[in-house]
Design an enzyme around this catalytic site. Sequence first.
Site, PDB file in Angstrom:
ATOM      1  N   ASP A 151       0.871  -1.167   0.000  1.00  0.00           N
ATOM      2  CA  ASP A 151       0.000   0.000   0.000  1.00  0.00           C
ATOM      3  C   ASP A 151       0.916   1.228   0.000  1.00  0.00           C
ATOM      4  O   ASP A 151       2.115   1.121   0.290  1.00  0.00           O
ATOM      5  CB  ASP A 151      -0.876  -0.033   1.256  1.00  0.00           C
ATOM      6  CG  ASP A 151      -1.670   1.238   1.431  1.00  0.00           C
ATOM      7  OD1 ASP A 151      -2.386   1.624   0.492  1.00  0.00           O
ATOM      8  OD2 ASP A 151      -1.561   1.853   2.512  1.00  0.00           O
ATOM      9  N   ASP A 175      -0.139   5.180   0.909  1.00  0.00           N
ATOM     10  CA  ASP A 175      -0.365   6.157   1.977  1.00  0.00           C
ATOM     11  C   ASP A 175      -0.431   5.479   3.337  1.00  0.00           C
ATOM     12  O   ASP A 175      -1.220   4.559   3.552  1.00  0.00           O
ATOM     13  CB  ASP A 175      -1.667   6.921   1.721  1.00  0.00           C
ATOM     14  CG  ASP A 175      -1.601   7.760   0.471  1.00  0.00           C
ATOM     15  OD1 ASP A 175      -0.794   8.702   0.436  1.00  0.00           O
ATOM     16  OD2 ASP A 175      -2.350   7.479  -0.482  1.00  0.00           O
ATOM     17  N   THR A 224      -2.482   0.909  -4.528  1.00  0.00           N
ATOM     18  CA  THR A 224      -2.988   2.064  -3.798  1.00  0.00           C
ATOM     19  C   THR A 224      -4.408   2.417  -4.208  1.00  0.00           C
ATOM     20  O   THR A 224      -4.810   2.196  -5.356  1.00  0.00           O
ATOM     21  CB  THR A 224      -2.064   3.279  -4.009  1.00  0.00           C
ATOM     22  OG1 THR A 224      -2.630   4.430  -3.352  1.00  0.00           O
ATOM     23  CG2 THR A 224      -1.890   3.592  -5.487  1.00  0.00           C
ATOM     24  N   SER A 225      -5.143   2.993  -3.274  1.00  0.00           N
ATOM     25  CA  SER A 225      -6.487   3.492  -3.564  1.00  0.00           C
ATOM     26  C   SER A 225      -6.446   4.872  -4.197  1.00  0.00           C
ATOM     27  O   SER A 225      -7.484   5.407  -4.585  1.00  0.00           O
ATOM     28  CB  SER A 225      -7.317   3.542  -2.275  1.00  0.00           C
ATOM     29  OG  SER A 225      -7.501   2.244  -1.748  1.00  0.00           O
ATOM     30  N   LYS A 240     -10.301  -1.509  -2.338  1.00  0.00           N
ATOM     31  CA  LYS A 240     -10.158  -2.139  -1.040  1.00  0.00           C
ATOM     32  C   LYS A 240     -11.415  -1.850  -0.207  1.00  0.00           C
ATOM     33  O   LYS A 240     -11.950  -0.748  -0.301  1.00  0.00           O
ATOM     34  CB  LYS A 240      -8.920  -1.608  -0.313  1.00  0.00           C
ATOM     35  CG  LYS A 240      -7.622  -1.847  -1.083  1.00  0.00           C
ATOM     36  CD  LYS A 240      -6.448  -1.137  -0.416  1.00  0.00           C
ATOM     37  CE  LYS A 240      -5.190  -1.254  -1.239  1.00  0.00           C
ATOM     38  NZ  LYS A 240      -4.061  -0.525  -0.623  1.00  0.00           N
ATOM     39  N   ASP A 250      -1.500  -0.593   6.308  1.00  0.00           N
ATOM     40  CA  ASP A 250      -1.673   0.129   7.568  1.00  0.00           C
ATOM     41  C   ASP A 250      -3.133   0.295   7.954  1.00  0.00           C
ATOM     42  O   ASP A 250      -3.424   0.528   9.125  1.00  0.00           O
ATOM     43  CB  ASP A 250      -1.026   1.518   7.470  1.00  0.00           C
ATOM     44  CG  ASP A 250      -1.848   2.457   6.598  1.00  0.00           C
ATOM     45  OD1 ASP A 250      -2.247   3.530   7.092  1.00  0.00           O
ATOM     46  OD2 ASP A 250      -2.105   2.126   5.433  1.00  0.00           O
TER      47      ASP A 250
END
Length: 211
Positions: free
Chosen positions: A17, A19, A110-111, A142, A167
């Site tokens: 991931d 961020d 990543t989103s 996600k 995270d």
Amino acid sequence: MTHTPFPDRRFAACLFDMDGTLLTSILAAERVWAAWARRHGLDVDTFLPTIHGVRCEDTVRRQNLPGIDVAAEVAWVTEAEITDTEGVAPIPGAPAFLASLHPDRWAVVTSASRALATVRLAAAGLPVPAVMVTAEDVERGKPAPDGYQLAARRLGVAAEDCLVFEDAPAGIAAGEAAGAAVLVITATHSHPVASSHPVVADYQGLQIPLR
């Protein structure tokens, strides 16, 4: 001092991931999203904890705001986040850890949009990987496993043989659903984390055996 959270396993690849996991962008993201929330009359303190780890589009849709143009709202937030990179920085040890990995053995999932991910990685002084799965690449973000499964396929490995670094609860759930092992990074957490997965603060001294 070195530590190996999975001493009995060797992984085919590492899937990260972005961020909160490779870099911290909390200050920038919360500045932008707080401004967006105020524009729409939302309670900022209640709203901000819900934004982490999921796609911008999904966050906007979840608010069920009447009469909004979702695409326009997403464009506004994305442009504001691309512009605001103050405070974006790498998680301790992340630059050296990524440099130690072969380029074909890691990916970012990543989103964020591709444009935002590229800007934030650059702002944090981190490389853009050969394989990067972003919000535009999947129909389901996600906590669905789609992003991690796609990254594994693009690397030519099985998701079950990968280690996911996460995270946020949505991302952890995505890694679990993909069948991957999960390592939780807590550098940006303000409270202790209760997790069934191994937990480390950052990448300093971290060793992950790869095949």
